[in-house]
Design an enzyme around this catalytic site. Structure first.
Site, PDB file in Angstrom:
ATOM      1  N   HIS A 191       0.962  -1.284  -0.042  1.00 61.87           N
ATOM      2  CA  HIS A 191      -0.072  -0.016   0.148  1.00 61.87           C
ATOM      3  C   HIS A 191       1.005   1.310  -0.030  1.00 61.87           C
ATOM      4  CE1 HIS A 191      -3.860  -2.081   0.998  1.00 61.87           C
ATOM      5  NE2 HIS A 191      -3.071  -2.813   1.455  1.00 61.87           N
TER       6      HIS A 191
ATOM      7  N   LYS B  34      -9.159  13.414   5.179  1.00 59.17           N
ATOM      8  CA  LYS B  34      -8.151  12.158   5.123  1.00 59.17           C
ATOM      9  C   LYS B  34      -7.291  12.469   6.399  1.00 59.17           C
ATOM     10  CE  LYS B  34      -7.046  13.504   1.036  1.00 59.17           C
ATOM     11  NZ  LYS B  34      -7.249  12.408   0.080  1.00 59.17           N
ATOM     12  N   ARG B  35      -6.223  11.275   6.687  1.00 60.49           N
ATOM     13  CA  ARG B  35      -5.330  11.487   7.622  1.00 60.49           C
ATOM     14  C   ARG B  35      -4.388  12.644   7.121  1.00 60.49           C
ATOM     15  NH1 ARG B  35      -4.615   7.501  11.626  1.00 60.49           N
ATOM     16  NH2 ARG B  35      -2.810   8.750  12.251  1.00 60.49           N
TER      17      ARG B  35
ATOM     18  N   LYS C  56       0.351  14.337   1.856  1.00 60.19           N
ATOM     19  CA  LYS C  56      -1.061  14.631   1.419  1.00 60.19           C
ATOM     20  C   LYS C  56      -1.335  16.090   1.320  1.00 60.19           C
ATOM     21  CE  LYS C  56      -3.113  10.373   3.548  1.00 60.19           C
ATOM     22  NZ  LYS C  56      -3.680   9.685   2.625  1.00 60.19           N
TER      23      LYS C  56
ATOM     24  N   THR D 208      -8.851   6.377  -1.533  1.00 60.60           N
ATOM     25  CA  THR D 208     -10.320   5.748  -1.737  1.00 60.60           C
ATOM     26  C   THR D 208     -11.300   6.912  -1.439  1.00 60.60           C
ATOM     27  OG1 THR D 208      -9.871   4.838   0.345  1.00 60.60           O
ATOM     28  CG2 THR D 208      -9.707   3.412  -1.394  1.00 60.60           C
TER      29      THR D 208
ATOM     30  N   LYS E 170     -15.054   8.008  -3.068  1.00 62.49           N
ATOM     31  CA  LYS E 170     -16.320   8.150  -2.511  1.00 62.49           C
ATOM     32  C   LYS E 170     -17.082   9.654  -2.648  1.00 62.49           C
ATOM     33  CE  LYS E 170     -14.267   5.437   1.114  1.00 62.49           C
ATOM     34  NZ  LYS E 170     -13.187   5.178   2.341  1.00 62.49           N
TER      35      LYS E 170
HETATM   36  C1  26Q Z   1       3.144   0.120  10.457  1.00 61.57           C
HETATM   37  C2  26Q Z   1       4.078  -0.114  11.318  1.00 61.57           C
HETATM   38  C3  26Q Z   1       3.816   0.360  12.585  1.00 61.57           C
HETATM   39  C4  26Q Z   1       2.795   1.201  13.002  1.00 61.57           C
HETATM   40  C5  26Q Z   1       1.867   1.590  12.049  1.00 61.57           C
HETATM   41  C6  26Q Z   1       1.849   1.036  10.911  1.00 61.57           C
HETATM   42  C7  26Q Z   1       1.161   1.404   9.739  1.00 61.57           C
HETATM   43  C8  26Q Z   1      -0.273   1.539  10.122  1.00 61.57           C
HETATM   44  C9  26Q Z   1      -1.062   1.843   8.975  1.00 61.57           C
HETATM   45  C10 26Q Z   1       1.559   1.674   8.374  1.00 61.57           C
HETATM   46  C11 26Q Z   1       0.400   2.134   7.468  1.00 61.57           C
HETATM   47  C12 26Q Z   1      -0.763   2.269   7.733  1.00 61.57           C
HETATM   48  C13 26Q Z   1      -1.868   2.481   6.888  1.00 61.57           C
HETATM   49  C14 26Q Z   1      -1.532   2.831   5.551  1.00 61.57           C
HETATM   50  C15 26Q Z   1      -2.506   3.207   4.554  1.00 61.57           C
HETATM   51  O1  26Q Z   1      -3.658   3.380   5.062  1.00 61.57           O
HETATM   52  N1  26Q Z   1      -2.260   3.436   3.452  1.00 61.57           N
HETATM   53  C16 26Q Z   1      -3.391   3.704   2.247  1.00 61.57           C
HETATM   54  O2  26Q Z   1      -3.915   2.253   1.948  1.00 61.57           O
HETATM   55  C17 26Q Z   1      -4.913   2.781   0.927  1.00 61.57           C
HETATM   56  C18 26Q Z   1      -5.628   1.770   0.578  1.00 61.57           C
HETATM   57  O3  26Q Z   1      -4.730   0.830  -0.371  1.00 61.57           O
HETATM   58  C19 26Q Z   1      -4.502   3.631  -0.245  1.00 61.57           C
HETATM   59  O4  26Q Z   1      -5.748   4.104  -0.867  1.00 61.57           O
HETATM   60  C20 26Q Z   1      -3.689   4.743   0.439  1.00 61.57           C
HETATM   61  O5  26Q Z   1      -3.125   5.585  -0.886  1.00 61.57           O
HETATM   62  C21 26Q Z   1      -2.776   4.430   1.227  1.00 61.57           C
HETATM   63  O6  26Q Z   1      -1.913   5.576   1.902  1.00 61.57           O
END
Ligand code: 26Q
Length: 811
Positions: free
Chosen positions: A355, A543-544, A549, A651, A655
């Site tokens: 991702h 979004k986050r 972003k 995503t 929406k």
């Molecule tokens: C990893 C290790 C330690 C702590 C946290 C994490 C962690 C947690 C959440 C790393 C990444 C995430 C989330 C990532 C995320 O939401 N990525 C998004 O995924 C979407 C679905 O595929 C994409 O549409 C977005 O572009 C992408 O940023």
């Protein structure tokens, strides 16, 4: 199953009596919610039993989607919808003078995810069940979900999200299906009749207890399972020996250290941090999930040789990558298989979705951390690495550079993405451009070595939650216009194209949008006591909060617009309401400062009487799935302005589109595919392309100071961050100034500023032509069917998992 109104009403009243001993007059709102939810759950559970029975009997392959996050949101509304009970329920409650929306709002969001990745998992579960596909989720039952965000004096403050406080009607605890997960200790290696055996000793034992949540398909009989694991101290290990010696504190400490594993979701998104508890979480749910899958497999089948014909295991990013060595361990140490057979099964069962391409988000665990927490798993990873490096050596003899770049263990770390690629049969990106960049840049070496593993699966969203449920007014208008087929075949939305220029359809669409905007305006008035003009452009970025972003780019455009209006109060602009929402990781200083900046700017602009309400700025507190369901239907403009190449897919963009908003965005992630669908006339594209961005990274050639010195608007805005123009921020915004200029603006905010402002000006003019604007909206809705997760899941099912529908009969 058809349920009559009378029957529904009778059952509801009976529930109130049997659960709470109350009549409708005595019952509180929460009683009513619980009674209603438990009634719906009863209907679902019958189908659940039947589904499980048929899955057990059928020899069809099943997929398990392993994810550390499932961002489900509220379930009553979506369960009513999928069970075809929404209308009936509304009527019955109306007769009883109950407002169904108020009742629905009493449910806590299941906020077990950070953002896109977690919500994607939730959309996928909905599509799997709705497409009759045997597919289940596996994750952690966090006691606390993503923190609740409060804004205090403009700053984000985090509060715990105690979502289970009032219980959770949708889950069923299954203590009889608990399994043991082992941490720490050492591995004893013996040679038994010429065969090495591995015995894990002196470990700490954790009991993994599953809680199952039913996932009901839309208007069918399928009810799949989301199994979430909770960590508990194993009774036998709740050290009664030390307890009896009087070491009460030690026993309690042990209990808390075990329960800590499923206590809380880590709030970091797209950023890797080396935290042992997070690694514990990862192994905990992967081990528990695989043990229960293998246990069930053995009930169903005699031999392991068909395992990967019957079971597919998908890992959502690298977070569940330990599934690879864990499945190896189970097959070898517990089932007595040799390495080669176990490896063949594992690498034919596991598939992986990436991702992100951002290096700061790629997981790597220090060797010592992994070895001491999971000694046997580390041994297996070590062996995987040895064998992989040997293969590399055979193909690239002497190419040490390449081999050390690709190794699973290197520079003191275990690289999880490498392990995921080596140990799985499929690696997919989440949008065309993302997959291209993976193949050509980030994972180029791996693509050279395993070209056949790589493929694209563009993300999608469930149109049932994000259109049918979130936007009932638009849904009715669509159905009245083209009939209801789009509900089961979302690509039929394309039939709306005929109405793109139809003025009576446009009038209806405009009415719907205005009503949705007025609902959001009411929420904003109630919550923030702020009046916003529902005829203004609702320009939304939710979004986050993350530097890539580029919420800052949006802010700088607002500042520039504000500067222009102050300079010329007669400036002819379309009134705009800029709406923001999103959480910052608690340790991410710059993101939190961005929130403060937005709120500070909002208070300056919203209180400036001289600009005749032409601009308003709102920061919506605690952005969540439920709030999102209010926001998308009410939006005119969708801000998708990430630095090209950085947003894997996005995503939210889908929406917004599905709800008729028009995108202003860069050529990044799925924006590109949205543009390909709607055409250049129905989207506002600006800025550097991914190739241009990557060229700057590779070859340099960008200097942020040049833009500061040459574009007077940029200079003014950046100076306003440090010259007291924004009050009450204790000089903090100086850090944004420094970050952009002294860090050379790594996400090209200043570089893209001018193009962005030009494009916003074009958009402003286009909005004034109501009919043209509505035509754009219709094109967006009509082409959004391509982004239904039903299509995405169908591609995963056919292209990766090789699973087929199992039609569940009426119980
Ligand atoms: C990893 C290790 C330690 C702590 C946290 C994490 C962690 C947690 C959440 C790393 C990444 C995430 C989330 C990532 C995320 O939401 N990525 C998004 O995924 C979407 C679905 O595929 C994409 O549409 C977005 O572009 C992408 O940023």
């Amino acid at each position: 199953m058809t349920i009559s109104k009378e029957n529904f009403k009778k059952t509801f009243l009976e529930k109130l009596a049997t659960m709470y001993g109350k009549s409708i007059e005595e019952a509180s709102d929460i009683d009513k919610y619980m009674a209603l939810a438990s009634l719906v759950r009863d209907y679902i559970n019958k189908k659940w039993v039947q589904t499980n029975k048929q899955y057990m009997e059928s020899g069809e392959k099943e997929v398990y989607y392993f994810s550390l996050e499932f961002l489900l949101g509220k379930l009553l509304g979506s369960n009513l919808l999928n069970m075809q009970l929404t209308e009936l329920c509304k009527e019955v409650l109306a007769e009883l003078n109950i407002d169904i929306n108020e009742i629905e709002n009493l449910e806590s969001d299941a906020g077990l995810g950070n953002g896109g990745l977690g919500r994607l998992a939730a959309c996928f579960l909905d599509s799997l069940a709705s497409l009759h596909l045997p597919g289940h989720g596996c994750g952690i039952r966090y006691k606390y979900g993503l923190f609740e965000q409060k804004i205090v004096d403009g700053y984000q403050v985090e509060l715990p999200d105690n979502w289970l406080r009032d219980g959770n009607v949708w889950e069923i605890r299954k203590p009889d299906k608990a399994v043991e997960v082992k941490f720490g200790g050492n591995v004893k290696v013996d040679n038994v009749d010429g065969r090495l055996t591995f015995t894990h000793e002196n470990y700490e034992s954790v009991l993994a207890v599953p809680y199952d949540i039913p996932i009901a398909g839309y208007n069918n009989n399928t009810v799949n399972t989301l199994r979430l694991w909770s960590a508990e101290a194993a009774k036998k290990d709740f050290d009664f020996s030390s307890f009896s010696r009087g070491d009460y504190m030690k026993a309690v400490e042990y209990k808390y250290s075990v329960e800590a594993i499923s206590q809380v979701l880590y709030p970091d998104d797209s950023y890797y941090e080396n935290r042992v508890l997070r690694l514990k979480q990862q192994y905990f749910f992967v081990s528990a999930g695989l043990q229960s899958i293998v246990r069930r497999y053995k009930k169903k089948y005699k031999s392991f040789s068909h395992f990967s014909d019957k079971i597919a295991i998908h890992i959502n990013d690298t977070h569940p990558t330990l599934a690879i060595p864990e499945l190896m361990r189970i097959l070898m140490d517990e089932e007595g298989m040799g390495w080669d057979d176990a490896w063949k099964i594992t690498t034919n069962a596991i598939s992986y979705t990436n991702h992100t391409i951002m290096s700061e988000a790629l997981e790597k665990w220090p060797i010592e951390t992994l070895r001491s927490l999971l000694p046997r798993i580390y041994m297996i990873i070590h062996e995987i690495n040895e064998r992989f490096c040997r293969e590399l050596w055979n193909k690239y003899p002497g190419d040490w550079d390449r081999i050390s770049r690709m190794a699973v263990i290197a520079d003191g770390y275990v690289k999880m993405a490498h392990l995921a690629v080596v140990g799985s049969y499929s690696v997919n990106g989440v949008a065309k451009i993302h997959t291209r960049i993976l193949k050509q840049e980030v994972m180029k070496d791996f693509h050279d070595f395993y070209p056949y593993k790589f493929n694209n699966k563009t993300n999608g969203i469930t149109h049932r939650r994000w259109l049918l449920k979130a936007n009932p007014l638009l849904s009715s208008l669509i159905t009245d216009t083209i009939g209801p087929s789009w509900i089961n075949h979302p690509w039929d939305l394309i039939n709306l194209i005929k109405y793109a220029d139809n003025s009576s359809f446009q009038d209806e669409l405009a009415k719907v949008k205005l009503q949705n905007k007025s609902s959001l305006a009411k929420l904003i008035k109630d919550k923030y006591n702020l009046d916003i003009d529902i005829h203004s452009i609702f320009d939304v970025q939710v979004k986050r909060i993350h530097a890539y972003k580029r919420q800052l780019l949006n802010v700088f455009h607002i500042m520039d617009l504000y500067n222009r209006v102050r300079e010329n109060p007669y400036l002819d602009i379309t009134p705009r309401t800029f709406i923001f929402g999103g959480k910052a990781a608690p340790g991410y200083y710059l993101a939190k400062l961005t929130i403060k900046l937005i709120n500070t700017l909002a208070s300056v602009i919203n209180n400036d009487k001289t600009i005749q309400d032409k601009i308003k700025v709102v920061f919506l507190e605690n952005y969540s799935v439920s709030l999102a369901e209010m926001v998308f239907p009410a939006s005119d403009v969708s801000e998708q302005i990430s630095t090209a190449s950085k947003e894997a897919s996005g995503t939210g963009n889908m929406k917004f589109m599905m709800n008729g908003a028009v995108t202003i965005g860069t050529l990044d992630g799925a924006n590109i595919e949205i543009k390909d669908e709607v055409g250049n006339d129905n989207i506002f594209i600006f800025g550097l392309t991914a190739d241009e961005v990557l060229n700057f990274y590779h070859y340099g050639g960008y200097n942020a100071w040049d833009i500061y010195n040459s574009d007077s608007r940029v200079k003014t805005i950046l100076n306003q961050l440090i010259n007291g123009f924004l009050p009450n921020a204790n000089d903090e915004f100086k850090n944004i100034f420094n970050y952009l200029l002294y860090n050379n603006d790594e996400f090209f905010v200043l570089k893209d500023f001018s193009a962005y402002v030009d494009t916003q000006n074009r958009l402003d003019h286009r909005f004034r032509n109501k009919s043209k604007w509505l035509t754009m909206g219709v094109h967006n809705i009509a082409h959004s069917g391509k982004f239904s997760s039903d299509g995405t899941i169908n591609e995963y099912a056919v292209g990766i998992w090789k699973i087929k529908p199992v039609f569940i009969s009426e119980e």
